[in-house]
Structure formats: structure tokens, C-alpha cells
Design a protein around this motif. Structure first.
Motif, PDB file in Angstrom:
ATOM      1  N   LEU A   1      13.289   1.071   2.322  1.00 43.86           N
ATOM      2  CA  LEU A   1      12.234   0.601   3.228  1.00 43.86           C
ATOM      3  C   LEU A   1      11.312  -0.369   2.492  1.00 43.86           C
ATOM      4  O   LEU A   1      10.912  -1.403   3.049  1.00 43.86           O
ATOM      5  N   GLU A   2      10.998  -0.067   1.249  1.00 47.18           N
ATOM      6  CA  GLU A   2      10.146  -0.955   0.455  1.00 47.18           C
ATOM      7  C   GLU A   2      10.789  -2.336   0.301  1.00 47.18           C
ATOM      8  O   GLU A   2      10.126  -3.365   0.457  1.00 47.18           O
ATOM      9  N   ASN A   3      12.094  -2.355   0.011  1.00 43.78           N
ATOM     10  CA  ASN A   3      12.802  -3.635  -0.104  1.00 43.78           C
ATOM     11  C   ASN A   3      12.837  -4.377   1.231  1.00 43.78           C
ATOM     12  O   ASN A   3      12.728  -5.610   1.282  1.00 43.78           O
TER      13      ASN A   3
ATOM     14  N   ASN B   1      20.219  -0.438   7.276  1.00 42.35           N
ATOM     15  CA  ASN B   1      20.349  -0.227   5.828  1.00 42.35           C
ATOM     16  C   ASN B   1      19.212   0.617   5.256  1.00 42.35           C
ATOM     17  O   ASN B   1      19.259   1.004   4.092  1.00 42.35           O
ATOM     18  N   ILE B   2      18.209   0.900   6.063  1.00 39.03           N
ATOM     19  CA  ILE B   2      17.068   1.682   5.575  1.00 39.03           C
ATOM     20  C   ILE B   2      17.434   3.162   5.576  1.00 39.03           C
ATOM     21  O   ILE B   2      17.657   3.763   6.628  1.00 39.03           O
ATOM     22  N   THR B   3      17.505   3.722   4.371  1.00 34.30           N
ATOM     23  CA  THR B   3      17.909   5.130   4.229  1.00 34.30           C
ATOM     24  C   THR B   3      16.877   5.969   3.483  1.00 34.30           C
ATOM     25  O   THR B   3      17.046   7.172   3.337  1.00 34.30           O
TER      26      THR B   3
ATOM     27  N   ASP C   1       0.842  -1.187   0.000  1.00 33.96           N
ATOM     28  CA  ASP C   1       0.000   0.000   0.000  1.00 33.96           C
ATOM     29  C   ASP C   1       0.885   1.248   0.000  1.00 33.96           C
ATOM     30  O   ASP C   1       1.637   1.478   0.952  1.00 33.96           O
ATOM     31  N   GLU C   2       0.792   2.051  -1.055  1.00 35.91           N
ATOM     32  CA  GLU C   2       1.673   3.207  -1.210  1.00 35.91           C
ATOM     33  C   GLU C   2       1.449   4.254  -0.123  1.00 35.91           C
ATOM     34  O   GLU C   2       2.411   4.867   0.371  1.00 35.91           O
ATOM     35  N   ASP C   3       0.198   4.490   0.250  1.00 36.75           N
ATOM     36  CA  ASP C   3      -0.081   5.477   1.299  1.00 36.75           C
ATOM     37  C   ASP C   3       0.480   5.019   2.640  1.00 36.75           C
ATOM     38  O   ASP C   3       1.057   5.822   3.398  1.00 36.75           O
ATOM     39  N   MET C   4       0.322   3.724   2.918  1.00 32.41           N
ATOM     40  CA  MET C   4       0.869   3.180   4.160  1.00 32.41           C
ATOM     41  C   MET C   4       2.393   3.237   4.165  1.00 32.41           C
ATOM     42  O   MET C   4       3.025   3.501   5.190  1.00 32.41           O
ATOM     43  N   LEU C   5       2.985   2.985   3.003  1.00 32.76           N
ATOM     44  CA  LEU C   5       4.447   3.055   2.882  1.00 32.76           C
ATOM     45  C   LEU C   5       4.943   4.458   3.194  1.00 32.76           C
ATOM     46  O   LEU C   5       5.919   4.640   3.937  1.00 32.76           O
ATOM     47  N   GLU C   6       4.261   5.460   2.645  1.00 34.88           N
ATOM     48  CA  GLU C   6       4.627   6.854   2.891  1.00 34.88           C
ATOM     49  C   GLU C   6       4.505   7.197   4.370  1.00 34.88           C
ATOM     50  O   GLU C   6       5.398   7.815   4.973  1.00 34.88           O
ATOM     51  N   GLU C   7       3.398   6.778   4.971  1.00 32.49           N
ATOM     52  CA  GLU C   7       3.169   7.040   6.391  1.00 32.49           C
ATOM     53  C   GLU C   7       4.206   6.338   7.265  1.00 32.49           C
ATOM     54  O   GLU C   7       4.727   6.903   8.245  1.00 32.49           O
TER      55      GLU C   7
ATOM     56  N   TRP D   1       7.261   5.441   6.386  1.00 34.09           N
ATOM     57  CA  TRP D   1       8.572   6.065   6.231  1.00 34.09           C
ATOM     58  C   TRP D   1       8.667   7.344   7.084  1.00 34.09           C
ATOM     59  O   TRP D   1       9.699   7.598   7.706  1.00 34.09           O
ATOM     60  N   LYS D   2       7.610   8.126   7.124  1.00 40.14           N
ATOM     61  CA  LYS D   2       7.632   9.342   7.945  1.00 40.14           C
ATOM     62  C   LYS D   2       7.818   8.988   9.414  1.00 40.14           C
ATOM     63  O   LYS D   2       8.586   9.640  10.134  1.00 40.14           O
ATOM     64  N   SER D   3       7.126   7.943   9.859  1.00 44.31           N
ATOM     65  CA  SER D   3       7.232   7.518  11.259  1.00 44.31           C
ATOM     66  C   SER D   3       8.638   7.036  11.589  1.00 44.31           C
ATOM     67  O   SER D   3       9.210   7.399  12.622  1.00 44.31           O
ATOM     68  N   ILE D   4       9.208   6.219  10.685  1.00 44.58           N
ATOM     69  CA  ILE D   4      10.537   5.654  10.942  1.00 44.58           C
ATOM     70  C   ILE D   4      11.618   6.716  10.811  1.00 44.58           C
ATOM     71  O   ILE D   4      12.523   6.808  11.657  1.00 44.58           O
ATOM     72  N   SER D   5      11.550   7.532   9.772  1.00 47.66           N
ATOM     73  CA  SER D   5      12.611   8.523   9.535  1.00 47.66           C
ATOM     74  C   SER D   5      12.694   9.555  10.650  1.00 47.66           C
ATOM     75  O   SER D   5      13.769  10.095  10.924  1.00 47.66           O
TER      76      SER D   5
END
Length: 563
Positions: A344-346, A337-339, A275-281, A283-287
Motif C-alpha cells: 500500500l505504501e508503494n 497488487n495491494i496485499t 504519515d504513518e498513522d494515516m497509512l495504518e488507518e 490500510w485498516k479501511s482498505i483491508s
């Protein structure tokens, strides 16, 4: 000599000689005749001992003999692992957050591996024809060029350009940042079996000279391969095949299983949608909390509890809660490794596949199988034993005065050995190696010979240069290389079956005494090792006595290990 020293010198160095370990039972009672040693619920059985012996036997190149002293050394080493695990429990080390985390990581890894073995790899069979093909491959050297692409879309676009008539070499100049690859048309040099990615190797061996493959998926991305040369030894006999048939069968099966594992993963990932929206959300939380995420801060992970679906495939869903649970059970290095969103997707794809395997394994009841439970328990015991050693190490203090005294008394142990700067050519044939040396002696450039002939592609890109390294790191070749002076070329040196090395000395740094400042870390480590060995031995004896450990040495004498 204590048991730790005895085991290290006789098994880890794989040079067992006559010796004896005296181990007495601390509790006199009747023991199960199949149990050789026991402490609490942990037992070393005859089957355990035999399996451990065979492990060291094959590590030693099948030179280890099942003498009483060897069996006693192995029993001592295996049982001491159990004793140290009991010490870890006594000290409450099994109740720490990282111990609980590791226990679950081990459980999942064992179940996933067992599922893969049962459901995927058990179906892999190697035919006699495939073994014979591997025999031919072992006697064949290929040379190929390639074009690299990070993803299928880019690879397909490159392939379309080739199909439209664009020159392979010109495309290499556009694709590669490495000047050597760019200016050589992506030339990878010579290679043979087990020197390339399995999928790359399989496709390359199918090609005719001049033929170009479709995009091939590898562990690094995608490659489009162009075969530029092939040499197969002109005479291959049935005797040569029969003599090493098991080796050819091993490599054929190994390659086939690796490809089967990848195909299974690729099939799953082809179905997976994120889910692209979930991925974006996400990433914001993790970053915004990257340190807490990478360090697996329990508080950060506890806050992430939503059941929204992050990714799904047929019959499988990964919620945000599932993601954080799996991420918590992932090694720190993988999380670090998540940058960005792409990495993150991988990472999510890897998490999803691992979660899918675990779900399948659990549904199949694999976790209830006795052998699987035993494997989980054994792996966790080994972890606790290592954790116990770390705990002992943390109890040791070393003063500067101790370090200085050790440096003075054991000064001969703190020598900086000879360092030698070498370049190397690796070839698969002795006659070819001799011919190369003759060309160099006649004035040919060593670097040109590297470029033309070496079968190690990484070294080829460096002109064969290995850089300065300690002479002892060259193992059994050390004595032959130690006398080389700058400019000298070695004779062809046999390395292993079908592999010969030619070396050129580019420089030397002679052995010398280390100063105190230079040696201080090494001196401290030596003291630490000695103190740790003594403390470990004392701890083992104390724990054995505390828990009434039993070792049945009389039974050990009667055991015959069949090789």
C-alpha cells in the motif's frame, strides 16, 4: 471481400497487395478539401491519413507503398473507428461509469506524458561521442554477477560487507534463493545493449573486469554488480558506424530518456513523506473492504472524503480524498497488487507521483493546448470504438448446433499444429555460434554451452529450455525448425542483426486433428469472429447512413504521401 477483412489481411499482416475498396458518399455536399471523411464532428484529414500511413509503413519494415488501394484501406480503417465511436454515443455507452472513468484516466495520462516530454525529456540531448560509445557497446559482450537487494538499506549493508572484505560469491549464497544464482556467485551470464535494466547496463559498461560497483537502483530494486568478463570485437570501422549511426543514436537517446524519467521520479520520492498513522488507518479501511477497493465500487469510494494529509513533498500534498480519487482512476490490476501495508505504501508513492505530474501539467496549462486536447479526444474515441465492438459482441448468440455444423464443414481449420520442445543458445556473433556448434558436435554438453555462452539470462537459468510450443510461434524460423528430431542440433540461425540462435530438439508432438470437444472453444470463437465482422459491417453502414457520413474518395486519389 468486406473492408474489415481487407484491412486485417493487408495492414495488420503488413502484406498489402493490389486491391480496391469502393466507398460512396452518402451525402452530396461540398466538403473541406483537407477532410477526407467526416461523421458528425469527427473528421479524418489529410494529415491524419499521412500520420496513419507512416505508422503502418514503419510497422511493415518500410515496405508499404502509398498506392491508392493502400490509402483507401487506411482511410477506411481510421474512419470506421470514428463511425463505431458514434455508434457508442448513439447507444449511450459513453455515459456508463467505466466510460467516464476511462475518459478521465485518458485525460490525466496524456497530460502527464506531455508534461514529462516538455519538462524532462526535451532537455535530453545525445552527443556524437555518446552515439560512438553506443556503437562500441553494440559490439561488446559483457559477463557480470550481481547481488540483489529489495531496498537501499539492505543494498548498503551488503556493500559494506564487501568493503570489509567479505567474499562476493559467499554473499551470493546468502542473498539468492535460486540455487543457480546462489551457487554461481550471482552470475548473470553474457549480455549486451538493451538486454538489462538501463541503469544496470550503464553501470556495468563503466566497470573494469573484476571491479565491483556501488549499489545501483533498478526497476526491480538494487544491484551490486561485479564485472567478470568483457569482449569487444577487435576491428570496428568508420563504415560500420556510419551505416547504422541512426540506430545507435536511437538506443543512446532511448536509454538516456529512460534514466531521466526515473531520476525525475526518484527526486520526487526522495522528498515525499507519508504519515504513518494515516497509512495504518488507511490500510485498516482498505483491508476490511478489499473487494470494494479493488473493483472500484463507486459507493465505497464516495464514502472516503477526508481532507487529512496522507503524504506530502515540497509544494505538493496528497490528502486521503486525493488518494481515493487517484486510486479510482487506476487500473484494477494495480489495485489488486495491494496485499499489505508495504505494498500500500508503494501504491501511495505511485499515486502521489502521478498526482504531482498532473498538478504540474494543469498549472502549466498543458490541458489547454490544441494538440493535447486532440490527443485526448482521439484516444477516447478509440476507447469508445472498442467499447462499441464489445457491445456488438454481446448481442451475438451461438447455439451448440451451429458449433457442431461449423466443426464438420470446416474440419480442416481445426488442426492442432506441431508442437516442438526446444532448448536454445543465443549469441551475438556468427563465428562464435559456429564454434559452439562444432564443440557440441565434438561431444560438449548443450546445457554447458548454454550456461557458458547464451546472452539471454532468463533462458540461461532454465538451461536454455523453452518448453513445448507450437511451431508457428517461431515465425520465419518455423520451416528450419520443423524438421528437427529429438536430439538434433540446428545450424546457427540468423535471427536479427548481431543475434544468432542455436537450437536443440528435446521432443515433438506431431500435428493432429482436434476432436469436437477439444475444438469446441476454437470453433465457437471462429463463428463469433465471423458474426461479429458481419454485424460490425452492417452497423457501420447503418450509422454512416443515419448520420450522413461523407467520404471524399476523389480527393484521396490526388493525395501524394511523402516518405
Amino acid at each position: 471481400m468486406n473492408s474489415c477483412k481487407l484491412f486485417a489481411s493487408r495492414l495488420l499482416l503488413l502484406a498489402v497487395t493490389a486491391g480496391f475498396i469502393t466507398v460512396s458518399c452518402t451525402k452530396k455536399e461540398k466538403v473541406d478539401e483537407k477532410v477526407l471523411a467526416q461523421i458528425n464532428d469527427l473528421k479524418v484529414t489529410e494529415a491524419h491519413l499521412e500520420a496513419s500511413f507512416l505508422k503502418y509503413y514503419y510497422k511493415s519494415g518500410q515496405s508499404l507503398k502509398p498506392s491508392y488501394s493502400t490509402k483507401a484501406n487506411i482511410l477506411d480503417a481510421e474512419f470506421n473507428t470514428y463511425v463505431m465511436a458514434v455508434y457508442a454515443r448513439d447507444e449511450g455507452l459513453h455515459e456508463t461509469v467505466d466510460a467516464r472513468q476511462m475518459q478521465e484516466m485518458i485525460r490525466r495520462r496524456v497530460l502527464n506524458e506531455e508534461f514529462m516530454n516538455r519538462e524532462v525529456l526535451s532537455a535530453v540531448e545525445v552527443t556524437d561521442n555518446e552515439v560512438r560509445n553506443m556503437f562500441v557497446k553494440f559490439n561488446t559482450v559483457l559477463r557480470a554477477s550481481h547481488l540483489y537487494a529489495p531496498d537501499k538499506k539492505t543494498a548498503d549493508a551488503l556493500y559494506q560487507e564487501i568493503q570489509a572484505g567479505k567474499d562476493f560469491e559467499e554473499l551470493a549464497k546468502e542473498v539468492f534463493h535460486n540455487s543457480k544464482l546462489a551457487n554461481s556467485g550471482g552470475d548473470l551470464g553474457e549480455f549486451t545493449v538493451d538486454e538489462m535494466d538501463p541503469a544496470f547496463e550503464r553501470e556495468a559498461f563503466k566497470l573494469s573486469i573484476g571491479e565491483i560497483s556501488k549499489p545501483v537502483r533498478t526497476a526491480q530494486g538494487y544491484s551490486i554488480i561485479k564485472l567478470t568478463d568483457r569482449f569487444t570485437k577487435p576491428v570496428l570501422t568508420e563504415y560500420q558506424f556510419a551505416r547504422k549511426k541512426d540506430q545507435f543514436a536511437y538506443f543512446a537517446e532511448k536509454q538516456k530518456k529512460e534514466i531521466a524519467k526515473r531520476d525525475h521520479m526518484y527526486d520526487f520520492l526522495a522528498q515525499l513523506t507519508i504519515d504513518e498513522d494515516m497509512l495504518e488507518e488507511l490500510w485498516k479501511s482498505i483491508s476490511s473492504n478489499i473487494t470494494s477497493f479493488v473493483s472500484a465500487d463507486p459507493e465505497f469510494y464516495r464514502r472516503k472524503k477526508t481532507r487529512e494529509v496522507l503524504a506530502q513533498a515540497e509544494g505538493f500534498t496528497l490528502t486521503q480524498e486525493d488518494f481515493f480519487k487517484e486510486a479510482f482512476l487506476t487500473p484494477d490490476a494495480n489495485r489488486s497488487n495491494i496485499t499489505g501495508k508495504k505494498t500500500l505504501e508503494n501504491f501511495i508513492k505511485g499515486i502521489a507521483y502521478r498526482g504531482y505530474l498532473f498538478e504540474q501539467a494543469s498549472n502549466a496549462g498543458i490541458g489547454q493546448v490544441n494538440d493535447v486536447q486532440a490527443s485526448i479526444k482521439q484516444t477516447y474515441i478509440e476507447f469508445l470504438a472498442r467499447k462499441a465492438e464489445t457491445s456488438l459482441q454481446e448481442q451475438i448468440s451461438i447455439s451448440d448446433d451451429e458449433i457442431r455444423r461449423k466443426y464438420v464443414t470446416d474440419k480442416e481449420d481445426f488442426i492442432k499444429p506441431l508442437e516442438i520442445n526446444l532448448a536454445r543458445i543465443i549469441v551475438a556473433d556468427q563465428e562464435k555460434a559456429k564454434a559452439i556448434v562444432e564443440k557440441i558436435d565434438a561431444g560438449a554438453s548443450f546445457s554447458a554451452m548454454v550456461d557458458e555462452h547464451t546472452i539471454n539470462n532468463e533462458e540461461r537459468l532454465r538451461g536454455g529450455r523453452l518448453g513445448f510450443d507450437y511451431i508457428n510461434n517461431y515465425g520465419f524460423l518455423s520451416k528450419k525448425l520443423a524438421d528437427l528430431q529429438p536430439g538434433d542440433i540446428s545450424d546457427p540461425l540468423f535471427y536479427q542483426s548481431g543475434v544468432y540462435h542455436i537450437y536443440k530438439c528435446l521432443g515433438r508432438k506431431e500435428a493432429r486433428q482436434l476432436s469436437y470437444t477439444e475444438a469446441k472453444k476454437r470453433v465457437r470463437q471462429k463463428i463469433l469472429n465471423e458474426k461479429l465482422e458481419d454485424l460490425r459491417e452492417q452497423t457501420i453502414e447503418s450509422v454512416k447512413a443515419k448520420h450522413d457520413a461523407i467520404m471524399n474518395m476523389e480527393r484521396l486519389k490526388k493525395i501524394t504521401i511523402q516518405i
